[in-house]
Design a protein around this motif. Structure first.
Motif, PDB file in Angstrom:
ATOM      1  N   GLY A 170      -2.961  -1.027  10.509  1.00 23.64           N
ATOM      2  CA  GLY A 170      -3.235  -2.385  10.067  1.00 23.64           C
ATOM      3  C   GLY A 170      -4.062  -2.457   8.797  1.00 23.64           C
ATOM      4  O   GLY A 170      -3.967  -3.444   8.041  1.00 23.64           O
ATOM      5  N   CYS A 171      -4.847  -1.404   8.516  1.00 28.39           N
ATOM      6  CA  CYS A 171      -5.669  -1.386   7.290  1.00 28.39           C
ATOM      7  C   CYS A 171      -4.802  -1.430   6.031  1.00 28.39           C
ATOM      8  O   CYS A 171      -5.261  -1.889   4.980  1.00 28.39           O
ATOM      9  CB  CYS A 171      -6.547  -0.147   7.266  1.00 28.39           C
ATOM     10  N   LEU A 172      -3.563  -0.942   6.129  1.00 26.41           N
ATOM     11  CA  LEU A 172      -2.692  -0.898   4.954  1.00 26.41           C
ATOM     12  C   LEU A 172      -1.756  -2.099   4.858  1.00 26.41           C
ATOM     13  O   LEU A 172      -1.029  -2.227   3.864  1.00 26.41           O
ATOM     14  CB  LEU A 172      -1.848   0.386   4.966  1.00 26.41           C
ATOM     15  N   ALA A 173      -1.781  -2.960   5.858  1.00 25.67           N
ATOM     16  CA  ALA A 173      -0.865  -4.108   5.838  1.00 25.67           C
ATOM     17  C   ALA A 173      -1.025  -4.989   4.598  1.00 25.67           C
ATOM     18  O   ALA A 173      -0.025  -5.493   4.070  1.00 25.67           O
ATOM     19  CB  ALA A 173      -1.042  -4.936   7.114  1.00 25.67           C
ATOM     20  N   PRO A 174      -2.233  -5.198   4.071  1.00 27.10           N
ATOM     21  CA  PRO A 174      -2.373  -6.046   2.886  1.00 27.10           C
ATOM     22  C   PRO A 174      -2.055  -5.343   1.569  1.00 27.10           C
ATOM     23  O   PRO A 174      -2.138  -5.965   0.509  1.00 27.10           O
ATOM     24  CB  PRO A 174      -3.857  -6.461   2.915  1.00 27.10           C
TER      25      PRO A 174
END
Length: 306
Positions: free
Chosen positions: A95-99
């Motif tokens: 989820g840390c890379l989703a943005p």
């Protein structure tokens, strides 16, 4: 699992929004491998959504040596860096890379062709990617930026270890000495076990004094590790930060570069460079001095605190 990833995404987006409010929507940094290859990063942040583009355009071409890094290495370095920058206690997850959107041009050091050598990309180049990301966010000074990969052996055995160094200082902390940073997951063999199981003597294993950069908060010191074989062995070292210093930040001084030294039987000392493989004869010694971390803030700030 969905909640964990969604929560991580929100945390990173909020961190990026906060950074953009204070520092603007664009952040840039560049750092170099010891061979001169640049790793360039431009970050463009959407202040409304917290999305960001990490653009590595300008990074040097892939190299003939073995420290090219497939894109997965860059993704790992960035996700680690983002998790470190988030001021919340969250588990590391995708989820840390989703943005984040990545731009990594083909046939560069960070996106090489399928026939390029990549064995050093994970333990060396990944460290420089982390250095560049943290530099772009002005988070802290550079750590040793290397795993100091050492192997030795002969036809009957092989041994591999990674050697600690200095951590970079930050706005509220001094750098730790004699630790692995960023890329970890290894512990060095105890001296008693090393000497019992392998034909070597550990002549010295100590903190390398004053190798951390000076500053309001001083960078951590590297270490000294000196080995002597009890029979002829082949020793190989794969390392970085032997030419270019780990950077200081906010007026802090750079950390010391590392050195790989061959001490011959007649006392002559030979600099082996950052990457070398060769025979170590009986009576010779290999001395590895690992880099220190950069300092943060000027030394004068330490002498004259507000």
């Amino acid at each position: 699992m969905t909640f964990i990833q969604d929560n991580a995404e929100i945390a990173v987006r909020e961190m990026l929004k906060d950074f953009a409010k204070t520092n603007g929507t664009t952040a840039k940094a560049v750092d170099y491998m010891d061979d001169g290859s640049p790793i360039c990063l431009t970050i463009e942040i959407d202040p409304d959504t917290g999305s960001a583009v990490f653009d590595f355009t300008g990074t040097g071409p892939q190299v003939l040596a073995n420290h090219n890094a497939p894109p997965a290495v860059t993704y790992s370095a960035v996700i680690y860096s983002l998790r470190s920058l988030v001021n919340q206690d969250i588990p590391l997850n995708q989820g840390c890379l989703a943005p984040i959107e990545f731009i990594i041009p083909k046939y560069t050091l960070l996106n090489p062709s399928s026939d390029a050598g990549v064995v050093g990309g994970n333990v060396l180049t990944s460290q420089r990617v982390v250095d560049v990301v943290l530099k772009a966010f002005s988070a802290c000074a550079a750590s040793q930026g290397c795993m100091n990969n050492l192997t030795f052996g002969d036809d009957n055995f092989g041994y591999y270890e990674t050697i600690a160094g200095g951590a970079g200082a930050g706005p509220t902390w001094v750098g730790k000495s004699g630790v692995h940073t960023h890329c970890t997951n290894t512990r060095i063999t105890d001296p008693e076990i090393l000497e019992r199981r392998y034909p070597v003597l550990l002549r010295e294993f100590a903190i390398r004094p004053n190798s951390g950069g000076a500053g309001k908060n001083r960078g951590g010191d590297g270490v000294i590790r000196e080995l002597e074989p009890l029979r002829e062995l082949t020793m190989s070292i794969l390392s970085e930060r032997r030419t270019l210093h780990p950077y200081g930040m906010a007026g802090g001084e750079d950390g010391a570069t590392g050195r790989n030294l061959l001490i011959k039987k007649n006392g002559i000392v030979v600099n082996m460079g950052g990457r070398c493989s060769g025979k170590l004869e009986l009576g010779e010694r290999l001395r590895i001095e690992t880099p220190g971390g950069g300092g943060y803030g000027t030394p004068e700030e330490k002498k004259n605190p507000e």
